[in-house]
Write a protein that holds these residues in place. Sequence first.
Motif, mmCIF file in Angstrom:
data_model
loop_
_atom_site.group_PDB
_atom_site.id
_atom_site.type_symbol
_atom_site.label_atom_id
_atom_site.label_comp_id
_atom_site.label_asym_id
_atom_site.label_seq_id
_atom_site.Cartn_x
_atom_site.Cartn_y
_atom_site.Cartn_z
ATOM 1 N N LEU A 1 0.843 -1.145 -0.078
ATOM 2 C CA LEU A 1 -0.069 0.034 0.031
ATOM 3 C C LEU A 1 0.925 1.318 -0.027
ATOM 4 O O LEU A 1 2.088 1.392 0.701
ATOM 5 C CB LEU A 1 -0.893 0.146 1.199
ATOM 6 C CG LEU A 1 -2.024 -1.184 1.356
ATOM 7 C CD1 LEU A 1 -2.679 -0.990 2.607
ATOM 8 C CD2 LEU A 1 -2.821 -0.951 0.189
ATOM 9 N N SER A 2 0.487 2.297 -0.683
ATOM 10 C CA SER A 2 1.046 3.560 -0.516
ATOM 11 C C SER A 2 0.164 4.435 0.367
ATOM 12 O O SER A 2 -1.225 4.148 0.586
ATOM 13 C CB SER A 2 1.222 4.276 -1.876
ATOM 14 O OG SER A 2 1.939 3.533 -2.862
ATOM 15 N N LYS A 3 0.732 5.438 1.105
ATOM 16 C CA LYS A 3 -0.070 6.159 1.952
ATOM 17 C C LYS A 3 -1.335 6.664 0.859
ATOM 18 O O LYS A 3 -1.099 7.055 -0.373
ATOM 19 C CB LYS A 3 0.633 7.366 2.218
ATOM 20 C CG LYS A 3 -0.050 8.525 3.048
ATOM 21 C CD LYS A 3 0.775 9.288 3.581
ATOM 22 C CE LYS A 3 -0.020 10.461 4.324
ATOM 23 N NZ LYS A 3 0.675 11.275 5.438
ATOM 24 N N HIS A 4 -2.500 6.839 1.490
ATOM 25 C CA HIS A 4 -3.614 7.104 0.652
ATOM 26 C C HIS A 4 -4.479 6.286 0.051
ATOM 27 O O HIS A 4 -5.540 6.627 -0.385
ATOM 28 C CB HIS A 4 -3.763 8.570 -0.063
ATOM 29 C CG HIS A 4 -2.878 9.651 0.740
ATOM 30 N ND1 HIS A 4 -3.424 10.372 1.756
ATOM 31 C CD2 HIS A 4 -1.934 10.466 0.191
ATOM 32 C CE1 HIS A 4 -2.949 11.392 2.237
ATOM 33 N NE2 HIS A 4 -1.910 11.521 1.389
ATOM 34 N N ASP A 5 -3.737 5.224 -0.198
ATOM 35 C CA ASP A 5 -4.379 4.041 -1.203
ATOM 36 C C ASP A 5 -5.684 3.638 -0.385
ATOM 37 O O ASP A 5 -5.483 3.537 0.730
ATOM 38 C CB ASP A 5 -3.419 2.804 -1.340
ATOM 39 C CG ASP A 5 -2.346 3.207 -2.421
ATOM 40 O OD1 ASP A 5 -1.700 2.170 -2.636
ATOM 41 O OD2 ASP A 5 -2.484 4.166 -3.154
ATOM 42 N N GLU A 6 -6.669 3.525 -1.342
ATOM 43 C CA GLU A 6 -7.703 2.596 -0.563
ATOM 44 C C GLU A 6 -7.324 1.154 -0.497
ATOM 45 O O GLU A 6 -7.261 0.404 -1.395
ATOM 46 C CB GLU A 6 -8.720 2.736 -1.837
ATOM 47 C CG GLU A 6 -10.192 2.384 -1.455
ATOM 48 C CD GLU A 6 -11.301 2.071 -2.533
ATOM 49 O OE1 GLU A 6 -11.432 2.970 -3.236
ATOM 50 O OE2 GLU A 6 -11.756 0.935 -2.480
ATOM 51 N N GLU B 1 3.526 -2.529 3.717
ATOM 52 C CA GLU B 1 2.976 -3.961 3.352
ATOM 53 C C GLU B 1 2.232 -4.673 4.503
ATOM 54 O O GLU B 1 2.363 -4.791 5.592
ATOM 55 C CB GLU B 1 4.217 -5.133 3.064
ATOM 56 C CG GLU B 1 3.718 -6.225 2.427
ATOM 57 C CD GLU B 1 4.737 -7.349 1.879
ATOM 58 O OE1 GLU B 1 5.900 -6.545 1.322
ATOM 59 O OE2 GLU B 1 4.937 -8.256 2.249
ATOM 60 N N VAL B 2 0.824 -4.972 4.114
ATOM 61 C CA VAL B 2 0.001 -5.815 4.859
ATOM 62 C C VAL B 2 0.610 -6.864 5.632
ATOM 63 O O VAL B 2 0.834 -7.874 4.672
ATOM 64 C CB VAL B 2 -1.133 -5.840 4.124
ATOM 65 C CG1 VAL B 2 -2.395 -6.609 5.172
ATOM 66 C CG2 VAL B 2 -2.072 -4.694 3.607
ATOM 67 N N VAL C 1 6.098 -0.449 7.887
ATOM 68 C CA VAL C 1 6.118 1.085 7.911
ATOM 69 C C VAL C 1 7.264 1.471 7.027
ATOM 70 O O VAL C 1 8.335 1.266 7.479
ATOM 71 C CB VAL C 1 6.271 1.752 9.222
ATOM 72 C CG1 VAL C 1 6.141 3.159 9.043
ATOM 73 C CG2 VAL C 1 5.178 1.165 10.248
ATOM 74 N N ALA C 2 7.110 1.441 5.808
ATOM 75 C CA ALA C 2 8.098 1.749 4.812
ATOM 76 C C ALA C 2 8.632 3.272 4.705
ATOM 77 O O ALA C 2 9.888 3.427 4.550
ATOM 78 C CB ALA C 2 7.433 1.596 3.352
ATOM 79 N N ASN C 3 7.901 4.054 5.343
ATOM 80 C CA ASN C 3 8.474 5.514 5.542
ATOM 81 C C ASN C 3 8.187 6.132 6.843
ATOM 82 O O ASN C 3 7.002 6.780 6.850
ATOM 83 C CB ASN C 3 7.957 6.324 4.419
ATOM 84 C CG ASN C 3 8.742 7.605 4.154
ATOM 85 O OD1 ASN C 3 9.519 7.980 5.020
ATOM 86 N ND2 ASN C 3 8.390 8.375 3.057
ATOM 87 N N PRO C 4 8.874 6.075 8.049
ATOM 88 C CA PRO C 4 8.574 6.502 9.235
ATOM 89 C C PRO C 4 8.214 7.946 9.297
ATOM 90 O O PRO C 4 7.428 8.455 9.969
ATOM 91 C CB PRO C 4 9.712 6.209 10.072
ATOM 92 C CG PRO C 4 10.426 4.824 9.446
ATOM 93 C CD PRO C 4 10.055 5.251 7.899
#
Lengths: 179, 440
Positions: A100-105, A125-126, A155-158
């Motif tokens: 997932l990217s931030k804001h992704d549904e 990633e879930v 958390v790919a990008n803290p």
Amino acid sequence: VLSKVARSPCFQKEDSQSEPSGERTKVAARFSRDCRSQTAGCWLQGASAAQEGDRARKFTDKHEWVSVENGIGTVGISDFAQEALGDVVYCSLPEVGTKLSKHDEFGALESVKAASELYSPLSGEVTEINAALADNPGLVNKSCYQDGWLIKMTVANPAELDELMTEDAYEKYIKSIED
Amino acid sequence: MLRAGCRAALPRRPLGSAARRGAGGAGAGEEGLKQTPLDALHRARGGRMVPFAGWTLPLHYGQGHLQSHLHTRRHCSLFDVSHMLQTLVYGRDRVRFMESLVVGDIAELKPGQGTLTLLTNEKGGITDDLIVTNTSEDHLYVVSNAACADKDLAILRDRAAQLQATGSDVHVEVSDNALLALQGPSMARVLQAGLSDDLAKLSFMNSVTTTVFGVPGCRVTRCGYTGEDGVEISVPAARAVELAEQFLGVPDVWLAGLAARDSLRLEAGLCLYGNDIDETVTPAEAGLMWTLGRSTSTSSLGQAEKQSVPSGYKGTSQASPTLTHLCPAGKRRRVAMDFPGAAVIMAQVKEKPRRRRVGLTSVGPAIRPHMAILGPEGRPVGTVTSGCPSPCLGKNIAMGYVEAAHSRTGTKLTVEVRKKQHPAVITKMPFVPTHYYMAK
């Protein structure tokens, strides 16, 4: 999960007709759905992690929350959101491994009245989805910060956490949109 | 867009329509929305108020949508439906007047008997669905949708003026009354306690004017929008709160709002104007040809129509009392073709409509309005017009229109839900058995 807040300035909570919460659980349990759960993890551990992470809970302007512990973010919806949604009867959640990217549904919560999409607060990633919601989607209403958590993710990008609202900021935000 | 919780299913009316209610009736609320006589009661009892068709109305109360829905099926719920348009039609020529606008056989209605009928337009489309009652007094009593109120009133008034100009005796009046719906298996017991009339003698779609819990001049009609045994009570506005509180004093009776109203009617297979029927849909496509009276034809159209007609409406194999009262007995109007759009509608009947209204069931994420219905080759063959998870059935129910070739009960289709396809099957309606009452 809520991208536009319904205004109901005259809403008053009134318990004159409330039933014991046990009844509500029984009713919600009728909606047995497969939430495509692939988790083999112990989600009980996830629940206590959410409790420890209470202080660090951050919020999005779409009313999701995320709480990070040991590099894993637990995601759910706020009390404000669950109240506005009404009784959740079905949860559409992503498969483990989904990136997932931030804001992704990343899914949707269904009440009898309508479906509301869920938007990811972070990129990652879930790693787990809440298996309990398949048989008991009402947990989202009853325990939105604890047992009603939705997914866990890496958390790919803290740094993205800094862009989210603290609990105080979120409380102020809710007040401003309710007025 | 927040699509959950706080927005009702029907299109909202623009503000600015003049309030039609008189003194003692509705006032003006926030943002110019009209208030029913029960507005303060709703708010005091935890009603979550939302705008709907130009009115402010309760969506649900403290116990939530699911509980409210199930309570109606198990016990009894009270709905404030005062937003609906109630009109009275007086005059010697009132039946001829009414029949010039609707498809139903109004002339055959016995005193006290009502019928569900349709206002149609010149293209054969449905302008509104409404209940017309031949009161045993000197007027017809008409109840139609709030969302169509301005439109309906203009049509009624224009036609009355036309007829008056040629010497006919007809006069249309709007009623100021509140309208309360009491629905559910406990209704008869609850209401009988406040009536001297014997409710056992009042059949579905019949109506009396009487005193209810000490409030005189109430019109009680055994009808509703839930599929349960129920009544709608037209009560003078000044005494509506008093009457509502009498009902609410019975522990069995809960208030219910718009949310439960919508899920209940869908389980009962009842159309919602604006979603399932509108000006672009004919009664033939909608499976509502029974409003024109029984067809004695044995054509395959009759068979297909039976499949899409809510089985509660016509004589069916259902064990519970059926609704033959609801369907006009003869075919006078079909033959006379003396209603707006008759030529278009009867041509469709003859050639068979190209699309049909059907019921659908599925599991997984719910089927909602505007979702595409796909046929066996994956090609779109229709659209969903109403849908929700069914609180009683624990699966999803929906109504929509599909190409006639794919409209038989049992046909397996798929519905596109948020870009994924999910199987759905065409299902006879009502989805949940109905319980309309017939006197012995």
